[in-house]
Design a protein around this motif. Sequence first.
Motif, PDB file in Angstrom:
ATOM      1  N   TYR A 164       0.916  -1.368   0.165  1.00  0.00           N
ATOM      2  CA  TYR A 164      -0.132  -0.092   0.143  1.00  0.00           C
ATOM      3  C   TYR A 164       1.069   1.199   0.003  1.00  0.00           C
ATOM      4  O   TYR A 164       0.267   2.412   0.024  1.00  0.00           O
ATOM      5  N   SER A 186      -5.285   0.511   3.152  1.00  0.00           N
ATOM      6  CA  SER A 186      -6.199   1.002   2.505  1.00  0.00           C
ATOM      7  C   SER A 186      -5.736   1.669   1.069  1.00  0.00           C
ATOM      8  O   SER A 186      -4.456   2.115   1.040  1.00  0.00           O
ATOM      9  N   THR A 187      -6.713   2.199   0.331  1.00  0.00           N
ATOM     10  CA  THR A 187      -6.191   2.724  -0.989  1.00  0.00           C
ATOM     11  C   THR A 187      -6.865   4.153  -0.815  1.00  0.00           C
ATOM     12  O   THR A 187      -7.151   4.484  -2.057  1.00  0.00           O
ATOM     13  N   TYR A 215      -7.426   7.644   1.488  1.00  0.00           N
ATOM     14  CA  TYR A 215      -7.224   8.353   2.750  1.00  0.00           C
ATOM     15  C   TYR A 215      -7.987   9.693   3.043  1.00  0.00           C
ATOM     16  O   TYR A 215      -8.367  10.109   2.154  1.00  0.00           O
ATOM     17  N   SER A 260     -11.772  10.578   1.116  1.00  0.00           N
ATOM     18  CA  SER A 260     -10.988   9.691   0.344  1.00  0.00           C
ATOM     19  C   SER A 260     -10.269  10.356  -0.757  1.00  0.00           C
ATOM     20  O   SER A 260     -10.003   9.648  -1.799  1.00  0.00           O
ATOM     21  N   ASN A 280     -12.147  -2.863   8.099  1.00  0.00           N
ATOM     22  CA  ASN A 280     -12.432  -1.523   7.420  1.00  0.00           C
ATOM     23  C   ASN A 280     -12.977  -1.679   6.190  1.00  0.00           C
ATOM     24  O   ASN A 280     -13.595  -2.756   5.804  1.00  0.00           O
ATOM     25  N   THR A 308     -11.518  -1.924   3.007  1.00  0.00           N
ATOM     26  CA  THR A 308     -10.688  -2.232   2.056  1.00  0.00           C
ATOM     27  C   THR A 308     -11.232  -3.784   1.608  1.00  0.00           C
ATOM     28  O   THR A 308     -11.311  -4.685   2.637  1.00  0.00           O
ATOM     29  N   SER A 332     -10.601   0.235  -1.570  1.00  0.00           N
ATOM     30  CA  SER A 332     -11.240   0.609  -0.173  1.00  0.00           C
ATOM     31  C   SER A 332     -12.713   1.571  -0.540  1.00  0.00           C
ATOM     32  O   SER A 332     -12.695   2.496  -1.114  1.00  0.00           O
ATOM     33  N   SER A 392     -16.031   3.585   0.171  1.00  0.00           N
ATOM     34  CA  SER A 392     -16.735   4.634   1.450  1.00  0.00           C
ATOM     35  C   SER A 392     -18.268   4.128   1.338  1.00  0.00           C
ATOM     36  O   SER A 392     -18.705   3.492   0.564  1.00  0.00           O
ATOM     37  N   LYS A 439     -15.277   7.456   4.122  1.00  0.00           N
ATOM     38  CA  LYS A 439     -14.651   6.279   4.116  1.00  0.00           C
ATOM     39  C   LYS A 439     -14.899   5.478   5.127  1.00  0.00           C
ATOM     40  O   LYS A 439     -15.264   5.897   6.389  1.00  0.00           O
ATOM     41  N   THR A 458     -11.360   1.621  10.141  1.00  0.00           N
ATOM     42  CA  THR A 458     -11.185   0.317  10.916  1.00  0.00           C
ATOM     43  C   THR A 458     -11.974   0.479  12.064  1.00  0.00           C
ATOM     44  O   THR A 458     -11.936   1.505  12.858  1.00  0.00           O
TER      45      THR A 458
END
Length: 664
Positions: A323, A395-396, A398, A402, A515, A517, A525, A527, A563, A566
Amino acid sequence: MIFSFLPRITKPLRSLLLIISTTLFLSVLLTSFTSEPQNQEVIIIKQTFEQDIAALQQQAKNFTKKINLLKENKSSLAESRQAFYKVKIAYKQVEYLLEYLDPELAKSLNGAPLPKVLIEEANYLTVPFAKPSFRTFPPQGLQVLEELLFAEDVSPENTKEAIVLAYALESKLGLFQNSLPNQSLTTKQLLESLREELVRVMTLGITGFDAPAAGHELTNCAVALQPILTAVKLFNKDASGAGANYSQLAAQKLEAAIRYLNKHPDFDTFDRLYFIREILDPAYGALTNLQEQVLPESVSTLKPVNNKAISLFSPNFLEAGYYAKQDRQDQKPELIQLGKTLFFDPLLSDNNKRSCASCHAPNKAFADGLTRSLAFDFKGTVKRNSPTLLNAVFSTAYFWDSRAQYLQDQVPDVVVKNDELHGNYEEVVRKLQRSPAYKKMFKNAFPEESGKSLNTNTINRAVAAYVQNLVALNSPFDQYMRRETTQFDEAAKRGFNLFMGKAACGTCHFAPIFNGTVPPRFLESESEILGVPAMADLNNPTLDNDIGKAGVIPAEVFEYSFKTPTIRNAAVTAPYMHNGVFTTLPEVVEFYDRGGGAGLGMAVPHQTLPSNALNLSETEKQDLVAFMHSLTDTTSTQIIAAPKNLPRLMLHRKLNKRPVGGVY
């Protein structure tokens, strides 16, 4: 998942255009194959797979005919539903290899019933104030068909849309079927597809993720595991030594899994904890060891899932390095230590009083315990709640909206943002260059950069490397699932079963990180739109006005989308949600139990959370909270220890007195 508030396409012509467009771009060229010679087991399995694909194609044709007859009132809804069941069962028989070989096709055949937003120009990531160019496509595939056919009231419009989608399904399967004879299949690909299917069943299948309305979730899982068992038995015939032992163990566990699923078909009472820990996860470990015996790899391609992990809950099941944007290999201690020092150094801020640790404190599980963090120079607060950084690497996407794809891209946003660190990279670099200790640390961490090792990019890389290292996967739950202990709280056991079953939490907070992902490949990942209120009063709710992801990509289907974080360490990272509206886990559970914002009566047109009430009992709610408490892991001294001191600057007495972590 049941998505009661997803947008529907009522015009068949629009859907037909979508099908034509999708078909043109359909990925009929499967995953690239190696020149590895095929063994007899692989040849037999591929032949069987081709036959099963042909059977699926035939069931799809039969289904299309039934839907057309339903439209003409020449067939009953019950007959169309029965035809759908047959298609779904036929799909489950090929799921393991079809989804491995062509995951993009699989998304259009059996993906989540969510609209797809295609970004056509992504300059918004690099150009200030730029907006992305995008198109939105309606959802398609078996899950959408299921919602249409198993709705309480199946309208003529539902039937019309189902016809268009049925033709699309048939067309895509035909393309895939025609491409198969010309494709090769390697032993490595086959073994990986078997293991991938076990992850799919453990994380998605038994949660009902792809059965949004029709039920039969556990029966579907039993069907999906049957070809895995058949393949393992074929390998067992020619195996010897350790390979024979592993294949035999895998076969025994798979037989037990299928028996257990068939014997316990009730979704709400199914013991998922027992099923994973005692049956399917050991089968996964046996397949990992079998692959190691059959195909010992000297070099492997970096992927999210570690090929050598023997459990879904192994600390190394996911590769944190995958990642990362740049530093994807095993990171040097010098790089991590540099990033850690920078993380706690207020020199990154404009006033030299604030650091990353100000809002992500180790003693608060790398959150800060506030509804919203203090803004720069105490001028109000920032826009959103500060989430934990523990396990954030997996995650992809952040930030709550996102807007960043990598941790490394998240760092500059925080450094320069006016209400956070309010920094300027030129000034930050100048300050750091005044420190001989810092210059040495950068040189050791980035020797390839020669004399220019201290710069904006290396600052970002170092901080990202430190955050990437904040992995905490040794909670009481993890230890129990890895069979390192036999002790585990009974309420937490019940809570896990609820989380992954009746309460439907596991259909958005995916195991093992819990989370957004998405398993089994963990490549993207998600939302979700929950309809989060502005205040915690659920009896008189008003929708929070933060539009979330739609502020980055102004698509209607992203309004109020945030998003999925976790829930590990949730017990110690209150308050919750993007706006910190809930201060306790029982409040969060109550919000979900009532069906989110739409369930509370607010207008949330695209809510992805089911709006129907879960009707959990008070004991069940307490059990869910107990499970979330069992995911707490903040004890690693390596993780929580801050630097003892910060590097000194030449001829700068005032800055040399700056405290570790900043003033506020």
